[in-house]
Write a protein that holds these residues in place. Structure first.
Motif, mmCIF file in Angstrom:
data_model
loop_
_atom_site.group_PDB
_atom_site.id
_atom_site.type_symbol
_atom_site.label_atom_id
_atom_site.label_comp_id
_atom_site.label_asym_id
_atom_site.label_seq_id
_atom_site.Cartn_x
_atom_site.Cartn_y
_atom_site.Cartn_z
ATOM 1 N N GLY A 249 13.498 10.112 3.125
ATOM 2 C CA GLY A 249 12.977 11.291 3.811
ATOM 3 C C GLY A 249 12.164 10.891 5.038
ATOM 4 N N VAL A 250 11.271 9.930 4.852
ATOM 5 C CA VAL A 250 10.423 9.502 5.980
ATOM 6 C C VAL A 250 11.266 8.746 7.008
ATOM 7 N N TYR A 251 12.276 8.040 6.530
ATOM 8 C CA TYR A 251 13.138 7.250 7.429
ATOM 9 C C TYR A 251 13.761 8.126 8.517
ATOM 10 N N LYS A 252 14.037 9.393 8.152
ATOM 11 C CA LYS A 252 14.674 10.307 9.128
ATOM 12 C C LYS A 252 13.755 10.586 10.318
ATOM 13 N N ASP A 253 12.454 10.468 10.082
ATOM 14 C CA ASP A 253 11.478 10.707 11.160
ATOM 15 C C ASP A 253 11.179 9.369 11.846
ATOM 16 N N LYS A 254 11.876 9.135 12.956
ATOM 17 C CA LYS A 254 11.849 7.799 13.577
ATOM 18 C C LYS A 254 10.435 7.349 13.958
ATOM 19 N N VAL A 255 9.615 8.300 14.382
ATOM 20 C CA VAL A 255 8.262 7.936 14.824
ATOM 21 C C VAL A 255 7.438 7.444 13.635
ATOM 22 N N ARG A 256 7.478 8.226 12.561
ATOM 23 C CA ARG A 256 6.687 7.833 11.391
ATOM 24 C C ARG A 256 7.194 6.520 10.799
ATOM 25 N N TRP A 257 8.537 6.375 10.795
ATOM 26 C CA TRP A 257 9.115 5.171 10.195
ATOM 27 C C TRP A 257 8.715 3.921 10.981
ATOM 28 N N ILE B 236 0.872 -1.189 0.000
ATOM 29 C CA ILE B 236 0.000 0.000 0.000
ATOM 30 C C ILE B 236 0.906 1.235 0.000
ATOM 31 N N PRO B 237 0.759 2.114 -1.019
ATOM 32 C CA PRO B 237 1.660 3.276 -1.094
ATOM 33 C C PRO B 237 1.527 4.168 0.135
ATOM 34 N N TYR B 238 2.657 4.639 0.614
ATOM 35 C CA TYR B 238 2.656 5.500 1.804
ATOM 36 C C TYR B 238 2.032 6.847 1.461
ATOM 37 N N ASN B 239 1.146 7.290 2.322
ATOM 38 C CA ASN B 239 0.489 8.578 2.137
ATOM 39 C C ASN B 239 1.019 9.532 3.201
ATOM 40 N N GLU B 240 1.789 10.515 2.756
ATOM 41 C CA GLU B 240 2.467 11.367 3.744
ATOM 42 C C GLU B 240 1.500 12.248 4.520
ATOM 43 N N TYR B 241 0.274 12.418 4.015
ATOM 44 C CA TYR B 241 -0.692 13.278 4.719
ATOM 45 C C TYR B 241 -1.427 12.511 5.818
ATOM 46 N N THR B 242 -1.799 11.259 5.479
ATOM 47 C CA THR B 242 -2.548 10.487 6.484
ATOM 48 C C THR B 242 -1.638 9.556 7.278
ATOM 49 N N GLY B 243 -0.417 9.327 6.753
ATOM 50 C CA GLY B 243 0.504 8.410 7.439
ATOM 51 C C GLY B 243 0.185 6.949 7.177
ATOM 52 N N GLU B 244 -0.776 6.701 6.271
ATOM 53 C CA GLU B 244 -1.133 5.303 5.977
ATOM 54 C C GLU B 244 -0.194 4.715 4.930
ATOM 55 N N GLY B 245 -0.149 3.380 4.887
ATOM 56 C CA GLY B 245 0.624 2.725 3.842
ATOM 57 C C GLY B 245 1.675 1.785 4.398
ATOM 58 N N THR B 246 2.165 0.906 3.519
ATOM 59 C CA THR B 246 3.153 -0.083 3.961
ATOM 60 C C THR B 246 4.442 -0.033 3.145
ATOM 61 N N GLY B 247 4.522 0.893 2.182
ATOM 62 C CA GLY B 247 5.745 0.929 1.395
ATOM 63 C C GLY B 247 5.767 2.138 0.478
ATOM 64 N N PHE B 248 6.803 2.195 -0.347
ATOM 65 C CA PHE B 248 6.962 3.314 -1.268
ATOM 66 C C PHE B 248 6.917 2.760 -2.690
ATOM 67 N N THR B 249 6.115 3.382 -3.537
ATOM 68 C CA THR B 249 5.870 2.786 -4.853
ATOM 69 C C THR B 249 6.052 3.826 -5.952
ATOM 70 N N PHE B 250 6.266 3.333 -7.159
ATOM 71 C CA PHE B 250 6.288 4.211 -8.332
ATOM 72 C C PHE B 250 5.614 3.477 -9.486
ATOM 73 N N ALA B 251 5.057 4.259 -10.420
ATOM 74 C CA ALA B 251 4.185 3.645 -11.425
ATOM 75 C C ALA B 251 4.931 3.235 -12.693
ATOM 76 N N ASN B 252 5.712 4.133 -13.251
ATOM 77 C CA ASN B 252 6.299 3.856 -14.574
ATOM 78 C C ASN B 252 7.658 3.189 -14.465
ATOM 79 N N PHE B 253 7.988 2.434 -15.494
ATOM 80 C CA PHE B 253 9.290 1.757 -15.523
ATOM 81 C C PHE B 253 10.338 2.784 -15.933
ATOM 82 N N ASN B 254 10.731 3.578 -14.953
ATOM 83 C CA ASN B 254 11.563 4.740 -15.227
ATOM 84 C C ASN B 254 12.545 4.905 -14.066
#
Ligand code: ADP
Length: 484
Positions: A441-449, A410-428
């Motif tokens: 970026g999120v990793y630096k915030d220990k609580v959110r991570w 589930i893509p991480y949503n920085e506004y709601t804090g929901e999600g289980t990972g980081f995703t991208f759509a295109n093969f790029n």
């Protein structure tokens, strides 16, 4: 409910990829639901001696390959409650590797015939033969052509077949002269709706054409393979059979892969004791020859090193990635150009990347447990197990949104804090790098991570739900009447 589960590899006996994990764990889950499922696979010389010693000889027969008769022995071993039957023929299965032999077409024709031939000998009359990938693709066609109405007084008459596609890329394509020189098939089956494929024969296509139902290993992949891009030249027949095609997500064995009891990792940990995951990281960094930096994100990759897994994106980005404050640990074997890429990077970025070009199930487990993130930028991914193992061990996946990766992360949503990972759509490659940067970026915030890690560990990708879906499918099939 009696099921004959035919497969070319299964853990702990023989493994080249995720198929073996599935064959080693799905039958176990189905038996818990009361399904009498038995597994049949080749008796390879690579099977560890400890299992060979425990096998019981059940009998033998001879299998016809047109003008030849080949010996076919049957051995049995009950492993963790699941009966496994092993087809024995030294000429075909005493080889240096499972696949890629010059006579694979002949070896697996023999295996497909054996799957059917041994049933009366072991006195098992299944309702359904469940075939997996091209190595068992001929079964349903052989059943119709040679067995259903012609052998053993109706023994085979009402047997149905399921074909599960674990990876459409590998199809088992061989020259057409095998039709009458090895398989012994009438040329009436050599047509575009049957086994014919661009003037060759195609085992997987035969399985798709002649099985009662077809499944694949995620819902998204079941849709993708009906398109030209993902369809590997078989999208036509898959569209034609789309009424009988569905996706059932793979699971993983939650008992064997439990961070609290797994003896393969450095230190056990759990969702209530995440500090010990940090110890796993430090010990992994040490063993892998990486700089021991607790604050630097450590990204794991465990994979066959093939184009499917998105290594062209990594090739494009490797210097830029390693230029950032992160570490990579790679475990895999495969195409030389990707092996060389990682070995080069290991020399060029000392202490930042550890390239382990080998097959090592114990190190794999240490990586799942010890990393902060797990990267799978696949070009296509039928289901993918790596992201499921990593989530089980609180390691956050970074994936491309394709196939089973899309269905499980589930893509991480920085506004709601929901999600289980980081995703991208295109093969790029830039999109992949962007996903890595977002994760860092999120990793630096220990609580959110920590919240994401915990959410990963709370996911349930055990077999419970999917095994029930297979069991429902079997039940539905049994309501269908066999017609010629
Ligand atoms: P695929 O079946 O396409 O190779 P999956 O993600 O479905 O990919 O499954 C791969 C399986 O193989 C996982 O269990 C992974 O841990 C394992 N694996 C892949 N490469 C290695 C390796 N070099 N050493 C140990 N395990 C590996």
């Amino acid at each position: 409910m009696k099921i004959w589960f035919a497969v070319s590899e299964a853990t702990p006996f023989a493994k080249t990829g995720g198929l073996a994990d599935v064959a080693g764990s799905l039958p176990k889950a189905l038996r818990k639901l009361g399904v009498d499922i038995r597994v049949v696979m080749p008796k390879y010389s690579q099977i560890p001696q400890q299992y060979i010693n425990k096998m019981t000889f059940m009998g033998y027969t001879y299998v016809n390959l047109t003008w030849r008769r080949e010996y076919c022995g049957i051995f049995k071993l009950v492993h963790e409650g699941v009966p496994f039957y092993f087809i024995d023929n030294e000429r075909y299965f005493n080889r240096d590797w499972y696949y890629g032999q010059i006579d694979d077409g002949e070896r697996f024709t023999f295996f497909n015939k054996s799957i059917l031939e041994v049933l009366p000998i072991i006195d098992f009359k299944p309702y359904i033969i469940h075939c997996n990938d091209w190595q068992t693709g001929l079964c349903s066609l052989l059943l119709d052509a040679h067995y259903r109405y012609y052998r053993n007084q109706g023994f085979y008459q009402y047997i149905h077949t399921v074909m599960t596609i674990h990876n459409l890329k590998y199809q088992g394509i061989f020259p057409k002269n095998m039709m009458d020189e090895i398989i012994g098939l009438s040329w009436e089956y050599f047509n575009p709706d049957g086994i014919e494929f661009y003037d060759n024969i195609n085992f997987l296509k035969a399985g798709i054409a002649y099985s009662t139902k077809i499944t694949t290993v995620s819902k998204t992949y079941a849709e993708e393979i009906k398109t030209e891009f993902y369809g590997e030249k078989l999208f036509g027949i898959l569209r034609k059979r789309s009424q009988d095609l569905c996706g059932i997500l793979n699971g993983i064995d939650y008992e064997e892969n439990n961070p609290l009891t797994d003896a393969r990792i450095y230190t056990p940990f759990s969702i209530n004791n995440m500090e010990d995951k940090q110890r796993n990281k430090a010990l992994l960094q040490k063993e892998a020859g990486l700089n021991i930096c607790p604050e630097t994100p450590l990204i794991g990759i465990i994979s066959r090193l093939v184009a499917q897994k998105g290594f062209d994106l990594i090739d494009r980005m490797i210097a830029e990635l390693l230029g950032m404050d992160l570490q990579l640990i790679v475990l895999g074997t495969g195409e030389k150009k990707y092996e060389d890429m990682f070995l080069w990077a290991q020399g060029a970025f000392r202490g930042k990347i550890s390239a382990n070009i080998c097959y090592d199930p114990v190190l794999a487990q240490k990586i799942y447990a010890g990393c902060d993130m797990f990267l799978m930028p696949s070009l296509f991914e039928p289901c993918g197990l790596g992201q499921l193992y990593s989530m089980r061990y609180g390691t956050v996946p970074i994936v491309r949104e394709t196939g089973g990766l899309k269905d499980t992360v589930i893509p991480y949503n920085e506004y709601t804090g929901e999600g289980t990972g980081f995703t991208f759509a295109n093969f790029n490659a830039h999109e992949m790098k962007d996903a890595v940067i977002r994760a860092m970026g999120v990793y630096k915030d220990k609580v959110r991570w920590k919240a994401i890690m915990k959410r990963c560990m709370q996911q349930d990708f055990s077999w419970d739900k999917s095994a029930r879906e297979y069991s429902n499918l079997y039940n539905r099939i049994c309501g269908i009447t066999v017609t010629k």
